[in-house]
Scaffold this motif. Structure first.
Motif, mmCIF file in Angstrom:
data_model
loop_
_atom_site.group_PDB
_atom_site.id
_atom_site.type_symbol
_atom_site.label_atom_id
_atom_site.label_comp_id
_atom_site.label_asym_id
_atom_site.label_seq_id
_atom_site.Cartn_x
_atom_site.Cartn_y
_atom_site.Cartn_z
ATOM 1 N N UNK A 243 43.236 41.292 27.595
ATOM 2 C CA UNK A 243 42.144 40.364 27.861
ATOM 3 C C UNK A 243 42.094 39.982 29.337
ATOM 4 N N UNK A 244 43.264 39.738 29.907
ATOM 5 C CA UNK A 244 43.319 39.393 31.329
ATOM 6 C C UNK A 244 42.842 40.554 32.192
ATOM 7 N N UNK A 245 43.293 41.761 31.854
ATOM 8 C CA UNK A 245 42.870 42.929 32.635
ATOM 9 C C UNK A 245 41.366 43.155 32.497
ATOM 10 N N UNK A 246 40.861 42.989 31.278
ATOM 11 C CA UNK A 246 39.410 43.142 31.082
ATOM 12 C C UNK A 246 38.635 42.117 31.891
ATOM 13 N N UNK A 247 39.181 40.882 31.944
ATOM 14 C CA UNK A 247 38.522 39.860 32.755
ATOM 15 C C UNK A 247 38.530 40.214 34.233
ATOM 16 N N UNK A 248 39.649 40.771 34.702
ATOM 17 C CA UNK A 248 39.707 41.187 36.102
ATOM 18 C C UNK A 248 38.736 42.331 36.375
ATOM 19 N N UNK A 249 38.687 43.281 35.433
ATOM 20 C CA UNK A 249 37.737 44.387 35.606
ATOM 21 C C UNK A 249 36.299 43.882 35.624
ATOM 22 N N UNK A 250 36.018 42.935 34.706
ATOM 23 C CA UNK A 250 34.664 42.385 34.674
ATOM 24 C C UNK A 250 34.330 41.660 35.964
ATOM 25 N N UNK A 251 35.320 40.886 36.464
ATOM 26 C CA UNK A 251 35.079 40.161 37.703
ATOM 27 C C UNK A 251 34.833 41.120 38.863
ATOM 28 N N UNK A 252 35.667 42.183 38.951
ATOM 29 C CA UNK A 252 35.494 43.154 40.037
ATOM 30 C C UNK A 252 34.142 43.839 39.932
ATOM 31 N N UNK A 253 33.782 44.226 38.678
ATOM 32 C CA UNK A 253 32.490 44.893 38.497
ATOM 33 C C UNK A 253 31.340 43.951 38.831
ATOM 34 N N UNK A 254 31.434 42.703 38.350
ATOM 35 C CA UNK A 254 30.371 41.739 38.615
ATOM 36 C C UNK A 254 30.257 41.430 40.103
ATOM 37 N N UNK A 255 31.432 41.213 40.728
ATOM 38 C CA UNK A 255 31.405 40.875 42.146
ATOM 39 C C UNK A 255 30.834 42.022 42.971
ATOM 40 N N UNK A 256 31.284 43.247 42.691
ATOM 41 C CA UNK A 256 30.781 44.391 43.462
ATOM 42 C C UNK A 256 29.290 44.607 43.225
ATOM 43 N N UNK A 257 28.846 44.387 41.983
ATOM 44 C CA UNK A 257 27.427 44.594 41.675
ATOM 45 C C UNK A 257 26.551 43.514 42.313
ATOM 46 N N UNK A 258 26.981 42.254 42.185
ATOM 47 C CA UNK A 258 26.150 41.152 42.642
ATOM 48 C C UNK A 258 26.196 40.967 44.160
#
Length: 487
Positions: A243-258
């Motif tokens: 769950x923590x890794x998925x959250x980090x991946x989501x954050x990285x993806x969101x940050x890079x996209x936005x």
């Protein structure tokens, strides 16, 4: 590092806990066996002594009014040269006079009890004679003739070397057998432990062979029942880690996209500014750069807040705080934007109501909700914040008369970067992260959040801004958050 391998080997520890008590039991048993061997040897040799004493007593009689012992030379020689040990004898008459044998052989002590093992009047005792320990049998033998009668004392002594040697031999044989038994037990336990621990060893091999990205569960049925809770705990930990890794991946993806779009815009605006010679046009481009920078900073802050809520709050960061005071502080901080839009901003709270939480995150949550309410409430609108006690829970509500959120979109707005149709129309430049951050903070504090239609707002006492509310309540949104009370 000191204490790093304090527990050591499970197999070795189990063997120590098994073998050390076993060795102590063997030692206690050996002591008991030795004592029993001494008693058995004494019993056997005492019978031999008694037989010798009886054989000697048969040769004691009265001749001419005197006690005499008729001991042939051959019998005397057998006494002195017995192969099991040296023998001594002494015959004492009815009046205590010395008759035959070794005159200096110790006399029968007065406090030695008679032996109950035999029907004869015999006493057994230990004494020191000629520098050696001897075991003596003292037999009372009746003697008589026509003129007199009495009791003669026949003593037969034997050195204790033979019986002590027999006891030691019994002890040594016992110790050798028990040592062999202990070694056999240790070997069988060692082999059994290798067999019993093989599933754990296989689990260790499986863990070592896992790829770093493989966080799938281990099968608890492959290990013993006692080890299954550990495997289940490992699986639960890997699930939390996933769950923590998925959250980090989501954050990285969101940050890079936005962040990619505003950064690209900033780069384009900077390049235009470098090519522009007109001061007026350049000023307009710089103002656009400043506006884009503000929006980018706002987005970055929201992303960082979102990442922080995904990591949770440490126990040391939790504290008991007044939710009423926190909401009042946020209202004061955001009062100026409300005044600019002539919004009536009010707080309905009679007293301090406490909850346990992370002050910074709770401040961010209330700021997000109130900022959204001010942003989407039209001019001359009204916003009401309520902090109320509901049984054992604490209720926080923020209600406005803005455009609201359609029923079909009230679950979707909690997803990152999703924006409802009504809010997009009012504020096209929003990030779509506000309610996502709010929901994560609420969940982190064990609360529940619910979006509903606004209700007619009643007059209240505490008012942050003095602008009068409109006579007609417009459609709006009510955000209700229920926290468990933890004082």
């Amino acid at each position: 590092m000191p204490g790093k391998d304090r527990l050591g080997s499970l197999r070795g520890q189990f063997l120590r806990w098994l073998l050390i008590p076993l060795v102590l039991l063997v030692a206690a048993n050996a002591f008991s066996v030795y004592r029993n061997a001494l008693d058995a040897a004494d019993l056997a040799y005492d019978r031999s002594l008694l037989s010798s004493a009886r054989a000697l007593a048969d040769r004691v009689g009265i001749v001419d009014g005197k006690v005499q012992a008729d001991v042939p030379y051959v019998a005397l020689d057998s006494f002195e040269t017995d192969t099991l040990g040296r023998l001594y004898f002494k015959v004492t008459g009815v009046n205590g006079e010395f008759v035959s044998g070794y005159e200096d052989l110790p006399d029968l002590p007065k406090n030695v009890p008679r032996s109950d093992m035999y029907p004869a009047l015999v006493h057994f005792f230990h004494a020191e004679y000629q520098g050696q320990t001897v075991r003596i049998a003292a037999l009372h033998q009746p003697v008589y003739d026509d003129r007199m009668r009495g009791i003669a004392l026949i003593e037969v002594g034997e050195t204790t070397d033979a019986r002590r040697g027999l006891s030691r031999q019994i002890l040594i044989d016992t110790l050798l057998r028990q040592a062999a038994l202990v070694l056999a037990v240790a070997l069988m336990v060692w082999v059994a432990l290798r067999f019993v621990l093989s599933p754990i060893m296989q689990l260790r091999s499986d863990v070592e062979a896992r790829e770093p990205t493989d966080l799938s569960d281990f099968d608890p049925q492959l290990v013993h029942k006692e080890i299954r809770p550990l495997v289940l705990a490992m699986n639960a930990y890997m699930a939390r880690l996933q769950t923590l890794i998925n959250g980090q991946k989501r954050f990285i993806a969101d940050a890079s996209h936005q962040l990619r779009t505003p950064l690209t815009v900033l780069k384009t605006q900077a390049e235009l500014a470098l090519r522009e010679n007109d001061p007026v046009a350049m000023r307009q481009i710089v103002e656009s750069i400043a506006h884009t920078t503000d929006a980018t900073v706002h987005l970055a802050n929201r992303l960082l807040t979102l990442a922080r809520t995904g990591h949770g709050a440490e126990a040391s960061e939790l504290q008991t705080l007044s939710l009423t005071q926190l909401v009042r502080q946020v209202c004061l901080e955001l009062a100026l934007p409300a005044v600019r839009k002539q919004i009536d901003l009010a707080l309905d709270a009679d007293h301090d109501i406490f909850i346990r939480g992370q002050a910074l995150l709770l401040h961010e949550m209330v700021s997000n909700l109130l900022d959204n309410a001010i942003r989407y409430t039209p001019e001359d609108g009204r916003i009401v914040l309520r902090v109320q006690q509901q049984g054992e829970n604490v209720l926080l509500e923020i209600e406005d008369n803005g455009p609201g959120i359609p029923d079909t979109e009230r679950e979707k707005v909690f997803e990152p970067f999703y924006r409802s149709t009504t809010t997009s129309a009012v504020n096209p430049g929003g990030t779509g992260l506000g309610l996502c951050i709010v929901r994560d903070i609420v969940v982190l504090h064990g609360g529940q959040i619910l979006l509903r239609n606004a209700t007619p707002i009643n007059p209240i006492d505490t008012v942050i801004t003095d602008h009068a509310a409109p006579a007609v309540v417009l459609p709006g949104l009510r955000v209700s958050i229920l926290f468990p009370e933890q004082r």
